[in-house]
Design an enzyme around this catalytic site. Structure first.
Site, PDB file in Angstrom:
ATOM      1  N   GLU A  59       6.316  71.205  41.794  1.00 32.49           N
ATOM      2  CA  GLU A  59       5.844  70.494  42.973  1.00 32.49           C
ATOM      3  C   GLU A  59       5.774  71.481  44.142  1.00 32.49           C
ATOM      4  O   GLU A  59       6.715  72.254  44.324  1.00 32.49           O
ATOM      5  CB  GLU A  59       6.791  69.350  43.339  1.00 32.49           C
ATOM      6  CG  GLU A  59       6.228  68.509  44.463  1.00 32.49           C
ATOM      7  CD  GLU A  59       7.091  67.283  44.813  1.00 32.49           C
ATOM      8  OE1 GLU A  59       8.189  67.135  44.264  1.00 32.49           O
ATOM      9  OE2 GLU A  59       6.629  66.498  45.643  1.00 32.49           O
ATOM     10  N   GLY A  62      16.303  71.019  47.772  1.00 31.55           N
ATOM     11  CA  GLY A  62      17.541  70.427  47.264  1.00 31.55           C
ATOM     12  C   GLY A  62      17.524  70.209  45.763  1.00 31.55           C
ATOM     13  O   GLY A  62      18.432  70.630  45.052  1.00 31.55           O
ATOM     14  N   MET A 111      14.736  68.584  42.234  1.00 31.62           N
ATOM     15  CA  MET A 111      13.399  68.174  41.812  1.00 31.62           C
ATOM     16  C   MET A 111      13.473  67.179  40.662  1.00 31.62           C
ATOM     17  O   MET A 111      14.183  67.405  39.688  1.00 31.62           O
ATOM     18  CB  MET A 111      12.607  69.434  41.411  1.00 31.62           C
ATOM     19  CG  MET A 111      11.203  69.164  40.971  1.00 31.62           C
ATOM     20  SD  MET A 111      10.217  68.417  42.322  1.00 31.62           S
ATOM     21  CE  MET A 111       9.126  67.399  41.349  1.00 31.62           C
ATOM     22  N   GLU A 112      12.685  66.119  40.795  1.00 30.75           N
ATOM     23  CA  GLU A 112      12.759  64.956  39.909  1.00 30.75           C
ATOM     24  C   GLU A 112      11.963  65.067  38.617  1.00 30.75           C
ATOM     25  O   GLU A 112      11.545  64.035  38.072  1.00 30.75           O
ATOM     26  CB  GLU A 112      12.282  63.728  40.690  1.00 30.75           C
ATOM     27  CG  GLU A 112      10.768  63.703  41.025  1.00 30.75           C
ATOM     28  CD  GLU A 112      10.401  64.224  42.410  1.00 30.75           C
ATOM     29  OE1 GLU A 112      11.191  65.006  42.978  1.00 30.75           O
ATOM     30  OE2 GLU A 112       9.330  63.858  42.923  1.00 30.75           O
ATOM     31  N   ASN A 113      11.723  66.271  38.080  1.00 32.28           N
ATOM     32  CA  ASN A 113      10.953  66.427  36.844  1.00 32.28           C
ATOM     33  C   ASN A 113      11.367  65.380  35.810  1.00 32.28           C
ATOM     34  O   ASN A 113      12.547  65.140  35.595  1.00 32.28           O
ATOM     35  CB  ASN A 113      11.194  67.816  36.263  1.00 32.28           C
ATOM     36  CG  ASN A 113      11.140  68.892  37.317  1.00 32.28           C
ATOM     37  OD1 ASN A 113      10.119  69.085  37.943  1.00 32.28           O
ATOM     38  ND2 ASN A 113      12.271  69.550  37.543  1.00 32.28           N
ATOM     39  N   GLU A 117      16.987  61.881  43.304  1.00 31.10           N
ATOM     40  CA  GLU A 117      16.153  62.379  42.206  1.00 31.10           C
ATOM     41  C   GLU A 117      16.085  61.355  41.073  1.00 31.10           C
ATOM     42  O   GLU A 117      15.037  61.140  40.475  1.00 31.10           O
ATOM     43  CB  GLU A 117      16.674  63.720  41.681  1.00 31.10           C
ATOM     44  CG  GLU A 117      16.836  64.799  42.744  1.00 31.10           C
ATOM     45  CD  GLU A 117      15.619  65.022  43.638  1.00 31.10           C
ATOM     46  OE1 GLU A 117      14.481  64.825  43.156  1.00 31.10           O
ATOM     47  OE2 GLU A 117      15.802  65.380  44.825  1.00 31.10           O
ATOM     48  N   HIS A 177      13.650  58.611  41.878  1.00 28.46           N
ATOM     49  CA  HIS A 177      12.248  59.028  41.730  1.00 28.46           C
ATOM     50  C   HIS A 177      11.673  58.654  40.353  1.00 28.46           C
ATOM     51  O   HIS A 177      10.463  58.597  40.186  1.00 28.46           O
ATOM     52  CB  HIS A 177      12.128  60.543  41.888  1.00 28.46           C
ATOM     53  CG  HIS A 177      11.836  61.019  43.289  1.00 28.46           C
ATOM     54  ND1 HIS A 177      10.901  60.421  44.103  1.00 28.46           N
ATOM     55  CD2 HIS A 177      12.331  62.076  43.996  1.00 28.46           C
ATOM     56  CE1 HIS A 177      10.847  61.096  45.263  1.00 28.46           C
ATOM     57  NE2 HIS A 177      11.702  62.088  45.220  1.00 28.46           N
ATOM     58  N   GLU A 232       8.335  59.890  48.743  1.00 31.99           N
ATOM     59  CA  GLU A 232       9.499  60.459  49.436  1.00 31.99           C
ATOM     60  C   GLU A 232      10.105  59.502  50.461  1.00 31.99           C
ATOM     61  O   GLU A 232      11.321  59.352  50.516  1.00 31.99           O
ATOM     62  CB  GLU A 232       9.140  61.800  50.079  1.00 31.99           C
ATOM     63  CG  GLU A 232       8.768  62.890  49.067  1.00 31.99           C
ATOM     64  CD  GLU A 232       9.836  63.162  48.012  1.00 31.99           C
ATOM     65  OE1 GLU A 232      10.984  62.696  48.167  1.00 31.99           O
ATOM     66  OE2 GLU A 232       9.513  63.828  47.016  1.00 31.99           O
TER      67      GLU A 232
HETATM   68  N1  TRP Z   1      10.328  66.195  45.206  1.00 35.57           N
HETATM   69  C1  TRP Z   1      11.468  66.944  45.676  1.00 35.57           C
HETATM   70  C2  TRP Z   1      12.375  65.915  46.294  1.00 35.57           C
HETATM   71  O1  TRP Z   1      13.090  65.255  45.633  1.00 35.57           O
HETATM   72  C3  TRP Z   1      11.099  67.978  46.683  1.00 35.57           C
HETATM   73  C4  TRP Z   1      11.007  69.385  46.217  1.00 35.57           C
HETATM   74  C5  TRP Z   1      11.855  70.030  45.408  1.00 35.57           C
HETATM   75  C6  TRP Z   1      10.054  70.342  46.613  1.00 35.57           C
HETATM   76  N2  TRP Z   1      11.472  71.333  45.273  1.00 35.57           N
HETATM   77  C7  TRP Z   1      10.378  71.546  46.004  1.00 35.57           C
HETATM   78  C8  TRP Z   1       8.960  70.308  47.441  1.00 35.57           C
HETATM   79  C9  TRP Z   1       9.656  72.709  46.214  1.00 35.57           C
HETATM   80  C10 TRP Z   1       8.216  71.464  47.651  1.00 35.57           C
HETATM   81  C11 TRP Z   1       8.564  72.647  47.029  1.00 35.57           C
HETATM   82  O2  TRP Z   1      12.348  65.624  47.432  1.00 35.57           O
HETATM   83 ZN    ZN Z   2      12.164  63.319  46.831  1.00 37.35          ZN
END
Ligand code: TRP
Ligand code: ZN
Length: 885
Positions: free
Chosen positions: A127, A267, A269-271, A304, A307, A326
């Site tokens: 992302e 912080g 990432m919700e993969n 996360e 999400h 978000e």
């Molecule tokens: N979607 C992530 C969140 O939970 C945000 C995020 C994580 C992100 N890593 C990133 C956005 C790197 C931009 C670039 O909020």
């Molecule tokens: Zn988020």
């Protein structure tokens, strides 16, 4: 780096994709000096886009193309076009399979976007637009595909191979290598793709869903961190249960994994099925993580996890819709945290943060609506406005529809749009349809930037026994120069009688009173509400719970604020009254300082805080919050022209007075709470957070007295506590104290003990970077040479540079411009290493309009120097150029 004029992308230009990808089959071959990515994409013409077969333009950056094949035909150089951002091929049929092979270099990827190495492990961050640095693809969130991923790597270095979905096979390969294949049955956009390969260990647990099926939960970390996963695991289970109970949402795969990595831009990432976390947002145990860190872990794990529905099952059509996932998810995690801990304290923290930082963003050169209209670099739009203000917008929807109506709306939203990529309009439509409501005007919150002002005045008619409140709303100009139309502003309020009791509220025209706290919808530029049956002039309690993200003003005098502090039935507004009283008193001191007068503190502040401190029945966390004066950054935000030195002097003077005049009460409460801490092993739970927060703020005041018993207390706490919350506060008060020898000794002891724990060393850096004692810049520069520091690690940059420029305002804004020069040099260096981090560190310089002429010139000069420094990333270019416009 930017090679041509950067392109502006507009929401109004959105078009559905020409082609769709139904299946994505990826094979990664990971090596030490390069990696190979083979992609097989099963594609078709998008029927929505009509007939004909236009060229297929795939996104791709920094890829070395090795081969392309369309169905069974290998393409040669004349059959496709290649440029720095794309690969174009000409499909011959409506359905086809495209095969590509590319070579990439994760081992030298310092931008931490795409596939990269964090220490010894491979990991990904896709992302928003990182997938195009992994393979040629339609890298946009409205293209959703199933994914099958095979990872092949050396067995010895990378025993654990992970990707999204469920594991479907693994085995040995040639040359000491091995493979594993993962299959994700849920269609998803490429930004949710993840891969991890490393020497990882895991903590495993199980969760039984409401429906009875078990899910396997795993947290993967490096071996030395296995003892720091329990809090995250407990938080994960609480989140899963909460989403079932509050939103009726169950988890959907059989396995849910979290991986902790040290080098991460954000912080977490919700993969899908494989969340990747900054280690600072997973690892927590008493000895190494503060209470704040424990709460952050709980909140980010929840965020996360949530999400999975608000973001993954229902995703965004395009990046202008970012707040769809978000804003909603921040709202969800805030409510979760409120339910797990103290609701009022959570609200106070969030509002203080919003008003200090989001309001500043909304008043600065990067101001944008919750749903932006345009951007140059989407990474710059992961902002306080999209996240925090976006969450406030969702909160207002709930306030207007009521909790039940909101739940009906969210049920309809998830049911109607499951598996789709949608817009904020779709979200609002579901809320409207489920409730028969009309939110047309409300939607201006998504399209208009700027923080609305709401000026309130009152009129009491003793003869008619009516009390009227007049509301006038306005919204300041923002860089888009757009005309602002009135917002729908939900104002929750109550009216207090002379004893501090809430009066029954009956509006003119109503047959009877309906409750003692109600929500008025202010929808006009100017509007008056009249209450009847009011026997004596009441005192209004306005915007209870901070029911709208606005700047409300009402001409309270200080005695009225003290009355509200004691009597308001709304805990948030009791705190708010204290803040307003403090702001009035501090602004008076700032004026005295500017006129060169002796500072004289209004004694009513001491009286009010003394009352709070003496109230043993009040929640300790509330006492701590009420004892905290508004921060320098907030005082800056509410100033026309911020006088950095006057703000600092005024606030420090007030703190000193509080410390001296309330010494005995502070001492008593410190000792009582420290005593409990001494006798109780650390527990990460609300009542203990509360006790320690009061203990610690008391200690920080006591230390200002510079009395020997305060120093002794700080040293005792530093040496004999069993947890980082007490230890770090003790260290911080020593670092900010005049006791040089003790300070140096404590810093050395701390660093020696924790030198192998990077997250603890980050705190050691931060505490020193934030110290407002003179000579701050020299200390920061010296710390940058410390062996534990590196510009390549975002946490280190935030700990040292971010803390200095964001929290150490007197030193950063030194009149000679040295702080600005330092930050600009750093941004130029970071621009080449990690554009996302470079651009974020720039924020303090973009606020130049807030300062005096001399500082404005210095700050602008540094922005101009950055602009002229050569090849800028689109990230830095956008922020610098907009700040100078
Ligand atoms: N979607 C992530 C969140 O939970 C945000 C995020 C994580 C992100 N890593 C990133 C956005 C790197 C931009 C670039 O909020
Ligand atoms: Zn988020």
């Amino acid at each position: 780096m930017r090679t041509e004029q950067p392109q502006v992308i507009y929401l109004k230009d959105y078009q559905a994709p020409e082609y769709l990808i139904d299946e994505t089959h990826l094979t990664f071959e990971l090596f030490e000096d390069h990696s190979l990515v083979h992609a097989q994409l099963v594609m078709r013409r998008n029927p929505e886009r009509g007939a004909g077969l236009p060229p297929l333009v795939l996104d791709g950056q920094q890829l070395e193309l090795l081969s392309v094949q369309l169905d069974d035909q290998a393409l040669t150089a004349g059959d496709y076009q290649l440029d720095a951002d794309s690969l174009t091929v000409q499909p011959k049929t409506e359905r086809f399979t495209l095969d590509t092979s590319v070579k990439i270099h994760p081992e030298s990827n310092t931008a931490l976007e795409g596939l990269y190495k964090s220490g010894k492990m491979f990991c990904t961050q896709c992302e928003a637009e990182g997938f195009r640095k992994i393979t040629y693809y339609l890298d946009r969130p409205d293209v959703m595909s199933t994914f099958t991923t095979t990872v092949i790597a050396e067995q010895h270095r990378y025993p654990v191979l992970l990707s999204n979905g469920n594991p479907v096979g693994d085995g040995p390969a040639e040359d000491g290598r091995h493979w594993a294949t993962w299959e994700d049955p849920f269609k998803k956009p490429a930004y949710l793709f993840a891969l991890v390969a490393g020497d990882l260990w895991c903590v495993e647990s199980e969760f039984t869903r409401q429906s009875g099926r078990d899910v396997t939960l795993r947290i993967y970390v490096e071996e030395e961190n296995l003892d720091k996963c329990d809090h995250a695991m407990v938080s994960l289970k609480k989140s899963m249960r909460w989403d079932e109970e509050v939103y009726g949402r169950e988890y959907d795969l059989d396995i849910f994994m979290i991986v902790a990595v040290n080098d991460f831009n954000m912080g977490a990432m919700e993969n899908k099925g494989l969340n990747i976390f900054n280690s600072s947002c997973v690892l927590a145990r008493a000895e190494t993580a503060t209470d704040a860190a424990h709460q952050r872990v709980e909140g980010v794990v929840a965020h996360e996890y949530f999400h999975n529905w608000s973001g993954n099952r229902v995703t965004c059509r395009d990046w202008f819709q970012l707040s769809l996932k978000e804003g909603f998810t921040v709202f969800r995690d805030a409510e979760f945290s409120a339910d797990m801990n103290s609701r009022t304290v959570k609200r106070i923290e969030d509002v203080a943060y919003l008003r200090t930082h989001q309001f500043a963003e909304d008043a600065g050169p990067m101001a944008h609506p919750v749903r932006p209209d345009s951007f140059i670099e989407i990474s710059n739009f992961y902002t306080l406005t999209v996240y925090e203000k976006g969450a406030e917008v969702v909160r207002m929807v709930r306030t207007l529809l009521g909790a039940e109506g909101f739940r009906k709306g969210s049920d309809l939203y998830f049911e109607r749009h499951d598996g789709q990529a949608v817009t904020t309009d779709d979200f609002i439509k579901a809320m409207e349809d489920a409730n028969g409501a009309d939110l047309t005007q409300f939607k201006r919150w998504y399209s208009q930037a700027g923080t609305p002002r709401l000026a309130v005045s009152e009129a009491y008619d003793a003869a008619a026994q009516t009390y009227s409140l007049n509301f006038r709303q306005s919204c300041p100009q923002t860089p888009d120069k757009a005309e602002k139309l009135p917002f729908v502003i939900p104002v929750e309020l109550g009216l207090l009688d002379a004893d501090g009791n809430d009066l029954p509220l009956q509006l003119a025209g109503e047959a009877e009173a309906a409750g003692t706290t109600r929500v008025l919808s202010v929808t006009e530029a100017e509007q008056t509400f009249t209450f009847q049956g009011i026997a004596a002039k009441p005192l209004p309690s306005l915007l209870r719970g901070f029911s709208a993200p606005v700047k409300l003003s009402f001409p309270y005098d200080r005695d009225q604020l003290m009355f509200l502090m004691q009597h308001d039935s709304d805990g948030f507004n009791r705190w708010e009254a204290g803040q307003q009283l403090s702001v009035q008193v501090l602004q008076e001191l700032i004026g005295q300082h500017q006129r060169g007068e002796a500072l004289a503190l209004d004694q009513r502040l001491i009286t009010a805080l003394g009352t709070v401190l003496g109230n043993e029945t009040l929640d300790a966390a509330m006492v701590a919050e009420m004892l905290s004066l508004p921060g320098e950054a907030y005082l800056t935000e509410i100033s026309q022209v911020a006088d950095v030195d006057a703000i600092h002097a005024a606030r420090e003077f007030a703190r000193q007075q509080i410390a001296e005049q309330l010494f005995d009460a502070l001492w008593a409460r410190y000792q009582a709470n420290r005593d409990v801490s001494r006798k109780t092993a650390y527990v990460a739970a609300a009542e203990h957070f509360a006790r320690r927060s009061l203990q610690n703020i008391a200690l920080s005041y006591l230390m200002l007295s510079a009395k020997p018993q305060a120093l002794e207390a700080a040293l005792e706490q530093f040496e004999h506590c069993d947890n980082m919350t007490e230890r770090l506060t003790a260290l911080a008060v020593l670092v900010n104290s005049p006791f040089e020898a003790e300070r140096a000794k404590a810093l050395d002891a701390f660093a020696e003990h924790f030198k192998d724990n990077p997250l603890v060393m980050d705190q050691w850096f931060s505490v020193q970077a934030a110290s407002t004692l003179p000579g701050g810049l020299a200390r920061v520069k010296a710390l940058m040479l410390h062996p534990a520091f590196t510009l390549k690690n975002p946490n280190k940059v935030r700990a040292l540079v971010g803390a200095f420029a964001g929290q150490n305002l007197v030193n950063f804004h030194a009149a000679d411009g040295s702080g600005y020069r330092f930050l600009a040099d750093l941004v130029i260096e970071l621009n080449a290493l990690n554009p996302q981090i470079a651009s974020r560190q720039l924020a303090p310089l973009t606020r130049w309009r807030k300062y005096d002429d001399a500082r404005q010139a210095l700050m602008k000069g540094e922005l101009e120097r950055i602009l002229a420094s050569g090849a800028l990333s689109s990230d830095v270019y956008e922020v610098v150029s907009k700040s100078l416009a």
